[in-house]
Design a protein around this motif. Structure first.
Motif, PDB file in Angstrom:
ATOM      1  N   ALA A 136       4.616  29.156  36.093  1.00  0.00           N
ATOM      2  CA  ALA A 136       3.899  28.944  37.350  1.00  0.00           C
ATOM      3  C   ALA A 136       2.702  29.886  37.464  1.00  0.00           C
ATOM      4  CB  ALA A 136       4.843  29.133  38.532  1.00  0.00           C
ATOM      5  N   LEU A 137       2.865  31.123  37.045  1.00  0.00           N
ATOM      6  CA  LEU A 137       1.756  32.072  37.095  1.00  0.00           C
ATOM      7  C   LEU A 137       0.636  31.648  36.147  1.00  0.00           C
ATOM      8  CD1 LEU A 137       3.641  35.480  37.295  1.00  0.00           C
ATOM      9  CD2 LEU A 137       2.461  34.263  39.124  1.00  0.00           C
ATOM     10  N   GLU A 138       1.004  31.074  35.016  1.00  0.00           N
ATOM     11  CA  GLU A 138      -0.014  30.564  34.096  1.00  0.00           C
ATOM     12  C   GLU A 138      -0.765  29.396  34.744  1.00  0.00           C
ATOM     13  OE1 GLU A 138      -2.244  30.081  30.519  1.00  0.00           O
ATOM     14  OE2 GLU A 138      -1.077  31.738  31.349  1.00  0.00           O
ATOM     15  N   ALA A 139      -0.024  28.495  35.398  1.00  0.00           N
ATOM     16  CA  ALA A 139      -0.662  27.356  36.052  1.00  0.00           C
ATOM     17  C   ALA A 139      -1.590  27.799  37.170  1.00  0.00           C
ATOM     18  CB  ALA A 139       0.413  26.412  36.599  1.00  0.00           C
ATOM     19  N   ALA A 140      -1.223  28.869  37.867  1.00  0.00           N
ATOM     20  CA  ALA A 140      -2.023  29.344  38.997  1.00  0.00           C
ATOM     21  C   ALA A 140      -3.394  29.854  38.560  1.00  0.00           C
ATOM     22  CB  ALA A 140      -1.277  30.440  39.748  1.00  0.00           C
ATOM     23  N   ARG A 141      -3.548  30.143  37.293  1.00  0.00           N
ATOM     24  CA  ARG A 141      -4.861  30.551  36.787  1.00  0.00           C
ATOM     25  C   ARG A 141      -5.853  29.395  36.835  1.00  0.00           C
ATOM     26  NH1 ARG A 141      -4.149  32.484  30.930  1.00  0.00           N
ATOM     27  NH2 ARG A 141      -6.397  32.761  31.161  1.00  0.00           N
ATOM     28  N   TYR A 142      -5.339  28.180  36.826  1.00  0.00           N
ATOM     29  CA  TYR A 142      -6.201  27.002  36.748  1.00  0.00           C
ATOM     30  C   TYR A 142      -6.172  26.135  38.008  1.00  0.00           C
ATOM     31  CZ  TYR A 142      -5.823  28.340  31.844  1.00  0.00           C
ATOM     32  OH  TYR A 142      -5.849  29.043  30.667  1.00  0.00           O
ATOM     33  N   VAL A 143      -5.073  26.213  38.772  1.00  0.00           N
ATOM     34  CA  VAL A 143      -4.924  25.397  39.979  1.00  0.00           C
ATOM     35  C   VAL A 143      -4.602  26.324  41.140  1.00  0.00           C
ATOM     36  CG1 VAL A 143      -3.757  23.438  41.048  1.00  0.00           C
ATOM     37  CG2 VAL A 143      -4.017  23.513  38.553  1.00  0.00           C
ATOM     38  N   ALA A 144      -5.503  26.405  42.111  1.00  0.00           N
ATOM     39  CA  ALA A 144      -5.338  27.375  43.200  1.00  0.00           C
ATOM     40  C   ALA A 144      -4.367  26.903  44.269  1.00  0.00           C
ATOM     41  CB  ALA A 144      -6.690  27.672  43.834  1.00  0.00           C
ATOM     42  N   ASP A 145      -4.262  25.588  44.460  1.00  0.00           N
ATOM     43  CA  ASP A 145      -3.456  25.066  45.560  1.00  0.00           C
ATOM     44  C   ASP A 145      -2.003  24.912  45.123  1.00  0.00           C
ATOM     45  OD1 ASP A 145      -5.365  24.549  47.803  1.00  0.00           O
ATOM     46  OD2 ASP A 145      -6.369  23.410  46.218  1.00  0.00           O
ATOM     47  N   VAL A 146      -1.131  25.736  45.688  1.00  0.00           N
ATOM     48  CA  VAL A 146       0.277  25.742  45.304  1.00  0.00           C
ATOM     49  C   VAL A 146       1.132  26.089  46.510  1.00  0.00           C
ATOM     50  CG1 VAL A 146       0.116  28.161  44.541  1.00  0.00           C
ATOM     51  CG2 VAL A 146       2.005  26.719  43.731  1.00  0.00           C
ATOM     52  N   GLU A 147       2.257  25.441  46.630  1.00  0.00           N
ATOM     53  CA  GLU A 147       3.252  25.798  47.633  1.00  0.00           C
ATOM     54  C   GLU A 147       4.609  25.876  46.941  1.00  0.00           C
ATOM     55  OE1 GLU A 147       3.006  23.625  51.276  1.00  0.00           O
ATOM     56  OE2 GLU A 147       0.811  23.822  51.374  1.00  0.00           O
ATOM     57  N   VAL A 148       5.527  26.606  47.567  1.00  0.00           N
ATOM     58  CA  VAL A 148       6.854  26.832  46.979  1.00  0.00           C
ATOM     59  C   VAL A 148       7.904  26.180  47.866  1.00  0.00           C
ATOM     60  CG1 VAL A 148       8.577  28.584  46.382  1.00  0.00           C
ATOM     61  CG2 VAL A 148       6.161  28.959  45.829  1.00  0.00           C
ATOM     62  N   ALA A 216      17.875  26.008  43.947  1.00  0.00           N
ATOM     63  CA  ALA A 216      16.770  25.422  43.203  1.00  0.00           C
ATOM     64  C   ALA A 216      15.474  25.938  43.807  1.00  0.00           C
ATOM     65  CB  ALA A 216      16.808  23.897  43.244  1.00  0.00           C
ATOM     66  N   CYS A 217      14.441  25.973  42.989  1.00  0.00           N
ATOM     67  CA  CYS A 217      13.151  26.458  43.465  1.00  0.00           C
ATOM     68  C   CYS A 217      12.064  25.761  42.663  1.00  0.00           C
ATOM     69  CB  CYS A 217      13.053  27.975  43.293  1.00  0.00           C
ATOM     70  SG  CYS A 217      11.527  28.705  43.931  1.00  0.00           S
ATOM     71  N   GLU A 218      10.999  25.368  43.349  1.00  0.00           N
ATOM     72  CA  GLU A 218       9.914  24.721  42.629  1.00  0.00           C
ATOM     73  C   GLU A 218       8.560  25.191  43.136  1.00  0.00           C
ATOM     74  OE1 GLU A 218      10.884  20.624  43.303  1.00  0.00           O
ATOM     75  OE2 GLU A 218       9.488  20.432  44.976  1.00  0.00           O
ATOM     76  N   ALA A 219       7.631  25.279  42.221  1.00  0.00           N
ATOM     77  CA  ALA A 219       6.231  25.529  42.532  1.00  0.00           C
ATOM     78  C   ALA A 219       5.515  24.192  42.429  1.00  0.00           C
ATOM     79  CB  ALA A 219       5.628  26.536  41.568  1.00  0.00           C
ATOM     80  N   LEU A 220       4.907  23.754  43.520  1.00  0.00           N
ATOM     81  CA  LEU A 220       4.248  22.457  43.590  1.00  0.00           C
ATOM     82  C   LEU A 220       2.741  22.684  43.637  1.00  0.00           C
ATOM     83  CD1 LEU A 220       4.419  19.369  43.973  1.00  0.00           C
ATOM     84  CD2 LEU A 220       4.644  19.774  46.431  1.00  0.00           C
ATOM     85  N   PHE A 221       2.055  22.292  42.562  1.00  0.00           N
ATOM     86  CA  PHE A 221       0.607  22.467  42.450  1.00  0.00           C
ATOM     87  C   PHE A 221      -0.090  21.131  42.725  1.00  0.00           C
ATOM     88  CE2 PHE A 221       2.384  25.800  39.854  1.00  0.00           C
ATOM     89  CZ  PHE A 221       1.539  26.883  40.054  1.00  0.00           C
ATOM     90  N   GLY A 222      -1.209  21.202  43.442  1.00  0.00           N
ATOM     91  CA  GLY A 222      -1.989  20.002  43.717  1.00  0.00           C
ATOM     92  C   GLY A 222      -3.438  20.189  43.330  1.00  0.00           C
TER      93      GLY A 222
END
Length: 267
Positions: A136-148, A216-222
């Motif tokens: 998730a931290l790797e994805a956040a480098r490229y996609v700013a919009d995220v909710e948990v 369960a836990c998820e990071a949802l990127f848009g």
């Protein structure tokens, strides 16, 4: 030999830890804390053969016995006080209990540095949960919009889970400014957008509490015209958390102060 005290010894993870520490050649259980089993032998109280270790009602009683590391798997409203108490007594601390806030951890970190002791905390000591956080931290480098989104059983007393809180705080520290409408600018109940957790950029966290869920836990990127979901689901056994906790017990003394997240030890 590392001498270990387990607070919350008769709990879901605590029982598995008592067995694992007992079986480890480099670890020794010298103390256990559980109010409901106070006075009993720790082995009998956790379904093992007698260990010759008495279960105490309070951590203070257990700290009267020489030890090196206190492992806390108790309750959200107890863990901060337990950590500070253990540090004041000269012990290193491993925290597996969910609930402490960033401010709590700031206080624990300061106390650990003042005492010259180490604290290791993880919202989830599962290796696969640590991988979820890393991806998730790797994805956040490229996609700013995220909710948990955080899922747990209907009876879990704290929100969000330690896994979700740790993930949101880590994401808030690395992601760019989101493009979604600020919560302050929306109409309707602002609570519907979840809790803002993390700094300097907060992440919205939504906690679902329903029967049939374990954890369960998820990071949802848009992003425009696409979405990415990175999700971790736990089963009904405490076994996935044991190996990570024991790794933290073995390495917590490496550095004074607080370290958070099992991913810090995985490499």
């Amino acid at each position: 030999m590392i001498r270990v005290v387990i607070a919350g010894a008769t709990g879901w993870v605590g029982k598995a830890l008592v067995a694992a520490v007992t079986a480890a050649p480099d670890l020794e259980i010298v103390g256990a804390v559980a109010r409901t089993a106070a006075g009993a032998d720790a082995g009998i109280a956790t379904g093992l053969a007698p260990l010759g270790v008495t279960v105490h009602a309070t951590l203070a009683e257990a700290l009267a016995i020489p030890s090196d590391v206190v492992v806390d798997y108790t309750k959200p409203n107890s863990v901060r006080a337990h950590a500070l108490e253990a540090l004041a007594a000269g012990r290193h601390v491993v925290i597996g209990t969910s609930g402490p806030t960033a401010e709590d951890y700031d206080e624990i970190d300061a106390a650990a540095r003042a005492a010259g002791r180490g604290v290791f905390a993880a919202g989830n000591f599962s290796v696969t949960a640590a991988l979820m956080k890393r991806f998730a931290l790797e994805a956040a480098r490229y996609v700013a919009d995220v909710e948990v989104i955080d899922y747990a059983s209907a009876k879990k007393p704290d929100v969000p889970s330690g896994t979700a809180r740790e993930l949101a705080e880590a994401l808030g520290a690395v992601r760019s400014a989101p493009t979604t409408r600020p919560v302050a600018d929306i109409s309707g109940p602002k609570e519907a957008r979840g809790a803002a957790i993390g700094r300097p950029t907060a992440v919205q966290v939504h906690s679902v509490r329903l029967p049939s869920f374990v954890l369960a836990c998820e990071a949802l990127f848009g992003a425009p015209d696409e979405r990415l979901v990175i999700r971790h689901e736990a089963g009904s056994s405490a076994a996935p958390y044991v190996a990570g906790t024991l790794l933290a017990v073995r390495r917590v003394a490496e550095a004074p102060g607080l370290r958070r997240g099992l991913d810090m030890l995985m490499d």
